[in-house]
Design an enzyme around this catalytic site. Structure first.
Site, PDB file in Angstrom:
ATOM      1  N   CYS A  71      33.073 -21.646  38.865  1.00  0.00           N
ATOM      2  CA  CYS A  71      32.984 -20.390  39.007  1.00  0.00           C
ATOM      3  C   CYS A  71      32.871 -19.694  40.220  1.00  0.00           C
ATOM      4  CB  CYS A  71      31.753 -19.836  37.903  1.00  0.00           C
ATOM      5  SG  CYS A  71      31.880 -18.682  37.368  1.00  0.00           S
ATOM      6  N   HIS A 164      30.908 -23.195  33.575  1.00  0.00           N
ATOM      7  CA  HIS A 164      29.636 -23.966  34.129  1.00  0.00           C
ATOM      8  C   HIS A 164      29.366 -24.926  33.612  1.00  0.00           C
ATOM      9  CE1 HIS A 164      28.152 -20.594  36.906  1.00  0.00           C
ATOM     10  NE2 HIS A 164      28.926 -19.629  35.910  1.00  0.00           N
ATOM     11  N   GLU A 166      27.385 -27.341  34.348  1.00  0.00           N
ATOM     12  CA  GLU A 166      25.783 -27.567  34.553  1.00  0.00           C
ATOM     13  C   GLU A 166      25.063 -27.019  33.551  1.00  0.00           C
ATOM     14  OE1 GLU A 166      27.736 -25.562  36.120  1.00  0.00           O
ATOM     15  OE2 GLU A 166      26.431 -23.506  36.737  1.00  0.00           O
TER      16      GLU A 166
HETATM   17  N1  GLN Z   1      31.839 -13.092  39.297  1.00  0.00           N
HETATM   18  C1  GLN Z   1      30.955 -13.803  39.928  1.00  0.00           C
HETATM   19  C2  GLN Z   1      31.522 -13.916  41.470  1.00  0.00           C
HETATM   20  O1  GLN Z   1      32.388 -13.105  41.636  1.00  0.00           O
HETATM   21  C3  GLN Z   1      31.110 -15.405  39.823  1.00  0.00           C
HETATM   22  C4  GLN Z   1      30.264 -15.539  38.560  1.00  0.00           C
HETATM   23  C5  GLN Z   1      29.630 -16.655  38.182  1.00  0.00           C
HETATM   24  O2  GLN Z   1      29.672 -17.691  39.457  1.00  0.00           O
HETATM   25  N2  GLN Z   1      28.957 -17.100  37.108  1.00  0.00           N
HETATM   26  O3  GLN Z   1      31.032 -14.327  42.630  1.00  0.00           O
END
Ligand code: GLN
Length: 183
Positions: A71, A164, A166
């Site tokens: 992410c 994610h 995890e």
């Molecule tokens: N939207 C977040 C960002 O721009 C990422 C979201 C996440 O890691 N769950 O860093």
């Protein structure tokens, strides 16, 4: 520096890896692999820059340190970021372009079963939270897609995920990462 690192520690230790939190450049010494967790990519980049971790980390990953990015971690690694903060410049090592929060407000967070290349058995529960949308891929291998967009890519010893693992209760990707780091 920030984000969902505790959950990765738990997942990695459940599959038999030893872990260390990386907060300074010295913490990079002797690692077999590193996780760039989910969280807030702008904050992470800013903090890494501030403590002088960004450049040493870029060098280590560029030289082949096994990397699992999830992410926000995927955003930090990406070559091109749209809808980032002005001047948001991360590691720029992974040949993809992402749009921050690219799945939009209506579907901020969702779960989707994913078919992951090379993974036998049942689908992987993809947990997406304000996930980056991968809008372009260059010289990477797409390992999973959802809704016509890549959500997992591999480039050398980097495995980057828009979701994610995890938080999914499924340890298969952490196991795969540990295998990769030990090679
Ligand atoms: N939207 C977040 C960002 O721009 C990422 C979201 C996440 O890691 N769950 O860093």
């Amino acid at each position: 520096m920030q984000g969902a690192f505790a959950e990765h520690v738990k997942a990695l230790e459940s599959v038999g890896a030893r872990t260390r939190l990386v907060r300074t450049r010295e913490d990079l010494d002797g690692l077999d692999g590193i996780v760039l967790p989910g969280g807030e990519s702008t904050t992470m980049t800013m903090l890494m820059e501030r403590v002088g971790l960004l450049e040493p980390l870029r060098r280590a990953i560029d030289q082949g340190l096994a990397t699992l990015a999830t992410c926000a971690g995927m955003i930090v690694l990406a070559r091109d970021v749209t809808d980032g903060m002005a001047g948001q410049q991360g590691l720029a090592l992974l040949d993809i372009a992402v749009r921050r929060n690219g799945y939009g407000r209506q579907v901020d967070s969702f779960e989707a079963p994913l078919h992951i290349e090379g993974m036998d058995g049942k689908t992987f529960p993809g947990v997406f939270i304000r996930a980056p949308l991968v809008e372009r891929t260059g010289d990477v291998e797409v390992v999973a897609s959802y809704d016509d967009h890549p959500v997992a890519v591999r480039q050398g010893r980097i495995l980057a995920l828009a979701f994610h693992p995890e938080l999914s209760g499924d340890l298969r990707l952490h196991r795969e990462f540990v295998r990769m780091a030990n090679k």
